[in-house]
Design a protein around this motif. Sequence first.
Motif, PDB file in Angstrom:
ATOM      1  N   GLN A   1       0.844  -1.174   0.000  1.00 35.89           N
ATOM      2  CA  GLN A   1       0.000   0.000   0.000  1.00 35.89           C
ATOM      3  C   GLN A   1       0.887   1.233   0.000  1.00 35.89           C
ATOM      4  OE1 GLN A   1      -0.263  -1.402   3.462  1.00 35.89           O
ATOM      5  NE2 GLN A   1      -0.078   0.345   4.748  1.00 35.89           N
ATOM      6  N   GLU A   2       0.383   2.281  -0.543  1.00 27.28           N
ATOM      7  CA  GLU A   2       1.149   3.512  -0.624  1.00 27.28           C
ATOM      8  C   GLU A   2       0.488   4.551   0.267  1.00 27.28           C
ATOM      9  OE1 GLU A   2       2.201   6.856  -3.939  1.00 27.28           O
ATOM     10  OE2 GLU A   2       2.106   4.772  -4.577  1.00 27.28           O
ATOM     11  N   TRP A   3       1.248   5.063   1.208  1.00 23.74           N
ATOM     12  CA  TRP A   3       0.768   6.128   2.073  1.00 23.74           C
ATOM     13  C   TRP A   3       0.923   7.447   1.319  1.00 23.74           C
ATOM     14  CZ3 TRP A   3      -1.461   5.231   6.773  1.00 23.74           C
ATOM     15  CH2 TRP A   3      -1.328   3.934   7.275  1.00 23.74           C
ATOM     16  N   GLN A   4      -0.121   8.220   1.292  1.00 25.42           N
ATOM     17  CA  GLN A   4      -0.080   9.501   0.585  1.00 25.42           C
ATOM     18  C   GLN A   4       0.711  10.516   1.404  1.00 25.42           C
ATOM     19  OE1 GLN A   4      -1.208   9.574  -2.623  1.00 25.42           O
ATOM     20  NE2 GLN A   4      -1.370   7.415  -2.065  1.00 25.42           N
TER      21      GLN A   4
ATOM     22  N   LYS B   1      -1.376  -4.918   3.710  1.00 31.30           N
ATOM     23  CA  LYS B   1      -0.776  -4.093   2.649  1.00 31.30           C
ATOM     24  C   LYS B   1      -1.303  -4.477   1.274  1.00 31.30           C
ATOM     25  CE  LYS B   1       3.618  -4.654   3.670  1.00 31.30           C
ATOM     26  NZ  LYS B   1       5.082  -4.489   3.760  1.00 31.30           N
TER      27      LYS B   1
ATOM     28  N   MET C   1      -4.568   5.480   1.661  1.00 31.44           N
ATOM     29  CA  MET C   1      -4.058   5.544   3.025  1.00 31.44           C
ATOM     30  C   MET C   1      -3.399   6.896   3.318  1.00 31.44           C
ATOM     31  SD  MET C   1      -4.747   2.416   4.085  1.00 31.44           S
ATOM     32  CE  MET C   1      -3.834   2.369   5.607  1.00 31.44           C
ATOM     33  N   TYR C   2      -3.746   7.465   4.488  1.00 30.62           N
ATOM     34  CA  TYR C   2      -3.084   8.690   4.949  1.00 30.62           C
ATOM     35  C   TYR C   2      -2.848   8.583   6.447  1.00 30.62           C
ATOM     36  CZ  TYR C   2      -1.758  13.416   5.949  1.00 30.62           C
ATOM     37  OH  TYR C   2      -1.042  14.518   6.375  1.00 30.62           O
ATOM     38  N   ASN C   3      -1.640   8.896   6.874  1.00 32.27           N
ATOM     39  CA  ASN C   3      -1.265   8.860   8.282  1.00 32.27           C
ATOM     40  C   ASN C   3      -1.129  10.280   8.810  1.00 32.27           C
ATOM     41  OD1 ASN C   3      -0.403   7.930  10.792  1.00 32.27           O
ATOM     42  ND2 ASN C   3       1.732   7.868  10.158  1.00 32.27           N
TER      43      ASN C   3
ATOM     44  N   LYS D   1       0.619  -0.371  13.841  1.00 25.40           N
ATOM     45  CA  LYS D   1       1.452  -0.305  12.643  1.00 25.40           C
ATOM     46  C   LYS D   1       2.123  -1.646  12.365  1.00 25.40           C
ATOM     47  CE  LYS D   1       5.360   2.157  10.645  1.00 25.40           C
ATOM     48  NZ  LYS D   1       6.418   3.145  10.871  1.00 25.40           N
TER      49      LYS D   1
END
Length: 145
Positions: free
Chosen positions: A19-22, A66, A75-77, A56
């Motif tokens: 997965q790619e976190w923005q 993922k 996804m955004y953290n 996490k």
Amino acid sequence: MKQFLGIVFFVFFGSLQAQEWQNSFDEAVTLANAEDKPIVLVFSGSDWCAPCIRLKKQILESEEFKAYASEHYVMYNADFPRKKKNELPQALEETNTSLAEKYNPKGHFPLVVVLDKHQSVLGKTGFNVRTMPKKYISILNGFIQ
């Protein structure tokens, strides 16, 4: 040589499945609209919140989560580190604070908020150490139905 090519294949394939976190919430919203996906907004304290660190490691970094997240979520953290060495750029800190005021006014950590592409809250959840990735995916998907 075969072993080397096998390693290269798995590294390349794994990067496609991760997965790619923005990097910004605006990017997350743009991508959610473009791909018609919900946003998974994670409020965490990456360097001080023990349950956040467990979430996490146990869920968000699991291969199962993922792989699923890369296909189904944006996804955004929204991280709130406390140590000086982990300090965020001011603009990112302001964005995360603004998101917390809107979606996490009670300051719960960790808090996972599922938003639709229009930024409306579909559901919120925390973290339970007994929850496995498959169950966590089910919880998040339960908000989307």
